[in-house]
Design a protein around this motif. Structure first.
Motif, PDB file in Angstrom:
ATOM      1  N   GLN A 159      83.653  55.364  32.918  1.00  0.00           N
ATOM      2  CA  GLN A 159      83.112  56.731  32.498  1.00  0.00           C
ATOM      3  C   GLN A 159      81.705  56.592  32.350  1.00  0.00           C
ATOM      4  O   GLN A 159      81.304  55.619  31.619  1.00  0.00           O
ATOM      5  N   SER A 160      80.726  57.701  32.714  1.00  0.00           N
ATOM      6  CA  SER A 160      79.505  57.625  32.363  1.00  0.00           C
ATOM      7  C   SER A 160      79.235  58.032  30.949  1.00  0.00           C
ATOM      8  O   SER A 160      77.986  57.742  30.415  1.00  0.00           O
ATOM      9  N   LYS A 170      71.645  55.096  25.220  1.00  0.00           N
ATOM     10  CA  LYS A 170      71.766  54.976  26.897  1.00  0.00           C
ATOM     11  C   LYS A 170      71.779  53.334  27.148  1.00  0.00           C
ATOM     12  O   LYS A 170      70.580  52.554  27.032  1.00  0.00           O
ATOM     13  N   LYS A 179      74.697  51.840  32.454  1.00  0.00           N
ATOM     14  CA  LYS A 179      75.484  52.722  33.408  1.00  0.00           C
ATOM     15  C   LYS A 179      76.116  53.878  32.567  1.00  0.00           C
ATOM     16  O   LYS A 179      76.686  54.798  32.946  1.00  0.00           O
ATOM     17  N   THR A 180      76.035  53.829  31.175  1.00  0.00           N
ATOM     18  CA  THR A 180      76.646  54.551  30.241  1.00  0.00           C
ATOM     19  C   THR A 180      75.780  55.190  28.925  1.00  0.00           C
ATOM     20  O   THR A 180      74.828  54.476  28.494  1.00  0.00           O
TER      21      THR A 180
END
Length: 252
Positions: free
Chosen positions: A155-156, A170, A173-174
């Motif tokens: 999941q992002s 941040k 990728k997430t």
């Protein structure tokens, strides 16, 4: 359009929970996520009964926190050697306050849940990290270590709690959002801290409540750490910057 309210780390602070739920009556979320560590605090029975009753009124999802797991362990006679003596006393008191049915509920909770939000994609909710309910990380942690903790996440967006501090982080990728704590916040001022996902917006929220009245209610519950809880989590709260340094020392 979907609204999700994420309430983490209530820690038996029933007055704080009641006030947030009053606000949610106005916000009208489509779903409430209870992100773990519900009962380990001064008013466990009132807190858990209130949350369980919500199942008849709204779409609510529960995940387990380390505090919930430790209360179940205490009910089975586990020694809780990683805790201070004060922590063991309080955890055993909480375990003895709950019914067998309530303890069974806590013991069968999922560790994580994922919800699809049209505007954001899949959002992963966990207590500490996707792998377990106890790993500690903060904005002061080395990014390499945090990236490793979340390397397998598809999941992002991840919503977590556990460290009681609201922040956004941040990674490669997430994006991680810590919802803060309803009942035991580490923050600049007292209050109940939580998170609202509203369409494509993720908002950090703080709900204030009557701290003196809350202190009276907590005292009447006769928990072994009532005065300490009132003085360090209700009337006053730990500073978030100092708390992050303390938590980093625990993590290392």
């Amino acid at each position: 359009m979907m609204k999700i309210a994420a309430l983490y780390d209530i820690h038996g602070n029933f007055p704080a929970l009641k006030t947030v739920l009053d606000e949610l009556d106005r916000v009208r979320p489509d779903r409430i996520i209870i992100g773990g560590d519900m009962v380990s605090g001064p008013m466990p029975v009132q807190t858990l009964n209130c949350l369980l009753n919500l199942r008849n009124k709204t779409n609510i999802t529960f995940i387990r926190g380390n505090g919930d797991r430790e209360v179940v362990d205490a009910s089975k006679g586990a020694p809780l050697l990683h805790m201070s003596e004060e922590g063991r006393v309080t955890t055993k008191w909480v375990a003895n306050s709950l019914t067998g049915k309530q303890l069974d509920f806590l013991s069968n909770l999922d560790d994580v849940t994922s919800i699809h939000v049209d505007e954001l994609g899949d959002v992963l909710f966990c207590h500490a990290t996707p792998e377990n309910d106890h790993d500690i990380f903060t904005p002061l942690s080395p990014k390499k270590r945090i990236n490793k903790l979340f390397a397998e996440v598809e999941q992002s967006i991840v919503v977590c709690g556990h460290t009681h501090i609201q922040y956004e982080m941040k990674l490669e990728k997430t994006k991680i959002f810590n919802s803060g704590s309803v009942g035991m916040p580490f923050a600049k001022q007292p209050g109940a801290y939580w998170l609202l996902i509203d369409s494509d917006q993720i908002e950090f929220k703080r709900t204030t409540y009557d701290f003196e009245q809350a202190a009276l209610e907590i005292r009447e519950a006769h928990s072994p750490d009532a005065e300490d809880f009132i003085n360090t989590n209700v009337i006053h709260v730990p500073n978030e910057e100092k708390s992050m340094i303390f938590l980093e020392n625990l993590a290392n």
